[in-house]
Design a protein around this motif. Structure first.
Motif, PDB file in Angstrom:
ATOM      1  N   THR A 132      55.059  58.050  31.390  1.00 31.32           N
ATOM      2  CA  THR A 132      55.331  56.904  30.529  1.00 31.32           C
ATOM      3  C   THR A 132      54.059  56.077  30.371  1.00 31.32           C
ATOM      4  O   THR A 132      53.352  55.811  31.340  1.00 31.32           O
ATOM      5  CB  THR A 132      56.438  56.015  31.135  1.00 31.32           C
ATOM      6  N   VAL A 133      53.759  55.662  29.135  1.00 33.88           N
ATOM      7  CA  VAL A 133      52.548  54.892  28.860  1.00 33.88           C
ATOM      8  C   VAL A 133      52.919  53.468  28.456  1.00 33.88           C
ATOM      9  O   VAL A 133      53.803  53.261  27.622  1.00 33.88           O
ATOM     10  CB  VAL A 133      51.708  55.558  27.750  1.00 33.88           C
ATOM     11  N   VAL A 134      52.243  52.497  29.055  1.00 26.73           N
ATOM     12  CA  VAL A 134      52.470  51.080  28.771  1.00 26.73           C
ATOM     13  C   VAL A 134      51.127  50.411  28.491  1.00 26.73           C
ATOM     14  O   VAL A 134      50.071  51.039  28.589  1.00 26.73           O
ATOM     15  CB  VAL A 134      53.203  50.389  29.933  1.00 26.73           C
ATOM     16  N   LEU A 135      51.172  49.116  28.168  1.00 26.55           N
ATOM     17  CA  LEU A 135      49.964  48.434  27.724  1.00 26.55           C
ATOM     18  C   LEU A 135      49.389  47.433  28.720  1.00 26.55           C
ATOM     19  O   LEU A 135      48.193  47.414  28.973  1.00 26.55           O
ATOM     20  CB  LEU A 135      50.233  47.700  26.400  1.00 26.55           C
ATOM     21  N   GLY A 136      50.237  46.545  29.251  1.00 30.05           N
ATOM     22  CA  GLY A 136      49.706  45.376  29.924  1.00 30.05           C
ATOM     23  C   GLY A 136      49.444  45.534  31.403  1.00 30.05           C
ATOM     24  O   GLY A 136      48.303  45.365  31.873  1.00 30.05           O
ATOM     25  N   SER A 137      50.487  45.840  32.185  1.00 28.45           N
ATOM     26  CA  SER A 137      50.316  45.944  33.629  1.00 28.45           C
ATOM     27  C   SER A 137      51.499  46.649  34.255  1.00 28.45           C
ATOM     28  O   SER A 137      52.585  46.713  33.678  1.00 28.45           O
ATOM     29  CB  SER A 137      50.149  44.557  34.269  1.00 28.45           C
ATOM     30  N   ALA A 188      45.856  49.020  53.275  1.00 29.58           N
ATOM     31  CA  ALA A 188      47.124  48.516  53.798  1.00 29.58           C
ATOM     32  C   ALA A 188      47.293  47.076  53.338  1.00 29.58           C
ATOM     33  O   ALA A 188      46.337  46.279  53.363  1.00 29.58           O
ATOM     34  CB  ALA A 188      47.133  48.592  55.319  1.00 29.58           C
ATOM     35  N   HIS A 189      48.496  46.731  52.925  1.00 29.14           N
ATOM     36  CA  HIS A 189      48.736  45.391  52.374  1.00 29.14           C
ATOM     37  C   HIS A 189      50.154  44.961  52.722  1.00 29.14           C
ATOM     38  O   HIS A 189      51.114  45.647  52.377  1.00 29.14           O
ATOM     39  CB  HIS A 189      48.540  45.425  50.848  1.00 29.14           C
ATOM     40  N   ARG A 190      50.286  43.835  53.398  1.00 27.76           N
ATOM     41  CA  ARG A 190      51.595  43.283  53.697  1.00 27.76           C
ATOM     42  C   ARG A 190      51.738  41.968  52.923  1.00 27.76           C
ATOM     43  O   ARG A 190      50.931  41.057  53.084  1.00 27.76           O
ATOM     44  CB  ARG A 190      51.768  43.026  55.195  1.00 27.76           C
ATOM     45  N   GLY A 191      52.747  41.916  52.079  1.00 29.54           N
ATOM     46  CA  GLY A 191      52.875  40.683  51.327  1.00 29.54           C
ATOM     47  C   GLY A 191      53.897  40.719  50.224  1.00 29.54           C
ATOM     48  O   GLY A 191      54.942  41.367  50.331  1.00 29.54           O
ATOM     49  N   TYR A 192      53.544  40.003  49.150  1.00 28.44           N
ATOM     50  CA  TYR A 192      54.477  39.716  48.074  1.00 28.44           C
ATOM     51  C   TYR A 192      54.406  40.715  46.924  1.00 28.44           C
ATOM     52  O   TYR A 192      55.429  41.100  46.365  1.00 28.44           O
ATOM     53  CB  TYR A 192      54.203  38.321  47.499  1.00 28.44           C
ATOM     54  N   THR A 193      53.187  41.057  46.529  1.00 26.79           N
ATOM     55  CA  THR A 193      53.077  41.786  45.266  1.00 26.79           C
ATOM     56  C   THR A 193      51.780  42.569  45.165  1.00 26.79           C
ATOM     57  O   THR A 193      50.788  42.248  45.827  1.00 26.79           O
ATOM     58  CB  THR A 193      53.176  40.813  44.077  1.00 26.79           C
ATOM     59  N   VAL A 194      51.820  43.596  44.310  1.00 20.08           N
ATOM     60  CA  VAL A 194      50.636  44.353  43.917  1.00 20.08           C
ATOM     61  C   VAL A 194      50.722  44.537  42.401  1.00 20.08           C
ATOM     62  O   VAL A 194      51.757  44.975  41.883  1.00 20.08           O
ATOM     63  CB  VAL A 194      50.568  45.730  44.600  1.00 20.08           C
ATOM     64  N   VAL A 195      49.636  44.214  41.696  1.00 14.71           N
ATOM     65  CA  VAL A 195      49.602  44.341  40.242  1.00 14.71           C
ATOM     66  C   VAL A 195      48.402  45.176  39.834  1.00 14.71           C
ATOM     67  O   VAL A 195      47.273  44.892  40.260  1.00 14.71           O
ATOM     68  CB  VAL A 195      49.509  42.952  39.557  1.00 14.71           C
ATOM     69  N   ALA A 196      48.642  46.206  39.018  1.00 14.34           N
ATOM     70  CA  ALA A 196      47.574  46.984  38.397  1.00 14.34           C
ATOM     71  C   ALA A 196      47.522  46.572  36.934  1.00 14.34           C
ATOM     72  O   ALA A 196      48.414  46.906  36.160  1.00 14.34           O
ATOM     73  CB  ALA A 196      47.844  48.476  38.538  1.00 14.34           C
ATOM     74  N   ALA A 197      46.492  45.816  36.572  1.00 14.90           N
ATOM     75  CA  ALA A 197      46.479  45.102  35.290  1.00 14.90           C
ATOM     76  C   ALA A 197      45.431  45.629  34.321  1.00 14.90           C
ATOM     77  O   ALA A 197      44.253  45.739  34.668  1.00 14.90           O
ATOM     78  CB  ALA A 197      46.251  43.613  35.528  1.00 14.90           C
ATOM     79  N   ASN A 198      45.883  45.915  33.108  1.00 16.06           N
ATOM     80  CA  ASN A 198      44.997  46.182  31.981  1.00 16.06           C
ATOM     81  C   ASN A 198      44.756  44.894  31.211  1.00 16.06           C
ATOM     82  O   ASN A 198      43.687  44.666  30.661  1.00 16.06           O
ATOM     83  CB  ASN A 198      45.639  47.235  31.065  1.00 16.06           C
ATOM     84  N   SER A 199      45.765  44.036  31.182  1.00 17.35           N
ATOM     85  CA  SER A 199      45.717  42.728  30.519  1.00 17.35           C
ATOM     86  C   SER A 199      45.662  41.631  31.571  1.00 17.35           C
ATOM     87  O   SER A 199      46.214  41.761  32.666  1.00 17.35           O
ATOM     88  CB  SER A 199      46.966  42.551  29.645  1.00 17.35           C
ATOM     89  N   ALA A 200      45.025  40.529  31.241  1.00 18.86           N
ATOM     90  CA  ALA A 200      44.936  39.404  32.174  1.00 18.86           C
ATOM     91  C   ALA A 200      46.290  38.749  32.421  1.00 18.86           C
ATOM     92  O   ALA A 200      46.507  38.145  33.470  1.00 18.86           O
ATOM     93  CB  ALA A 200      43.952  38.358  31.637  1.00 18.86           C
TER      94      ALA A 200
END
Length: 293
Positions: A132-137, A188-200
């Motif tokens: 699936t292809v998307v634009l923003g994040s 390794a990451h413990r927390g709230y969120t992870v975002v892979a962003a193409n758009s700000a």
């Protein structure tokens, strides 16, 4: 003179998409452009219309919010079709990243006169999204849960629905243990969120990844670590300017392929619409989409 096919999401922005298109359509037609309007019954239907119109050499306009923009843009990614946006949804975050004007006449002028420019897209792979292809994040964690709440809101619209959804999500969220692999290197990451962003931007104007550029062939990875809830609310407020990235609780990386996994069932989303549970892989497709902006 360009020929356009406008694909309308009739439920976007509280059913304002058709009204927004009318204002832009008047200017396009007065300039002599051919414009066809198609109302989508579903995202898959909208994508079929877009592919057929693109193959005919028509400019395809996505009329609505980030969901239909990502769906149609994703369907046209990797083709020679030209894509345009008539933002008329709750968030309009990809349109914001492109710097598109709100004023109908100014937007119509861009659609009529601008030369297409290539932007990057994101390919997702998971158990339920095979290419699936998307634009923003692509985002995983509390923000995906917040987006789910925002989409379910009947009383609030726009930024208010996302803020209320965020408050609801944070009050019930417990930190997850993520494994984030960026171009083969594990973090390794413990927390709230992870975002892979193409758009700000995501979440109706929140600048989650201020360094992200739609045409640099890279994704910006923003990770927010576990912190007291009152600090997370402060971070939410700082998303309006992007100031959150200076805090020690926030890590920013860059890469071309990002895999996000977690120690439990954690939701992820993309462009305000796609919902499933981790793991997911996001890979940038450099210059894959021709856009008028």
């Amino acid at each position: 003179m360009r020929q356009f096919t406008a694909v309308v999401n009739p439920t976007a922005g509280g059913s304002s998409a058709a009204a927004t298109l009318l204002q832009v359509a008047r200017v396009l037609r007065e300039a002599g452009a051919d414009l066809r309007t198609e109302y989508s019954r579903s995202l898959a239907h909208a994508q079929d219309i877009a592919r057929d119109s693109g193959e005919q050499g028509r400019v395809v306009l996505a009329v609505g919010g980030d969901g239909i923009a990502g769906g149609i843009g994703g369907a046209l990614s990797g083709t020679d079709a030209v894509f345009g946006l008539v933002p008329a949804g709750r968030g309009n975050d990809f349109a914001r990243a492109l710097g598109l004007p709100d004023e109908p006449e100014a937007l119509a002028k861009i659609l009529l006169d601008a030369e297409p420019r290539r932007v990057d897209t994101i390919e997702m792979r998971s158990a339920v999204h095979d290419g699936t292809v998307v634009l923003g994040s692509v985002y995983a964690g509390v923000d995906a849960l917040a987006n789910r709440h925002a989409n379910q809101s009947k009383l609030l619209r726009g930024a208010a629905s996302y803020y209320a959804g965020g408050l609801r999500a944070v009050t019930t969220w417990r930190a997850a243990d993520f494994r984030v692999t960026v171009d083969g290197q594990e973090h390794a990451h413990r927390g709230y969120t992870v975002v892979a962003a193409n758009s700000a931007y995501y979440g109706s104007g929140r600048m989650i990844a201020p360094g992200a550029q739609v045409d640099d062939g890279m994704l910006e990875v923003v990770m927010i670590r576990e912190a007291p809830r009152h600090l997370f609310f402060t971070l939410m407020n700082e998303l309006s300017t992007g100031a959150h990235v200076a805090r020690p609780e926030v890590t920013v990386l860059r890469g071309r392929e990002i895999r996000i996994e977690a120690d439990r069932a954690v939701p992820y989303g993309a462009d305000g619409e796609v919902e499933a549970d981790l793991p997911v892989t996001a890979r940038v497709l450099p210059g894959a989409l021709k856009v008028l902006y």
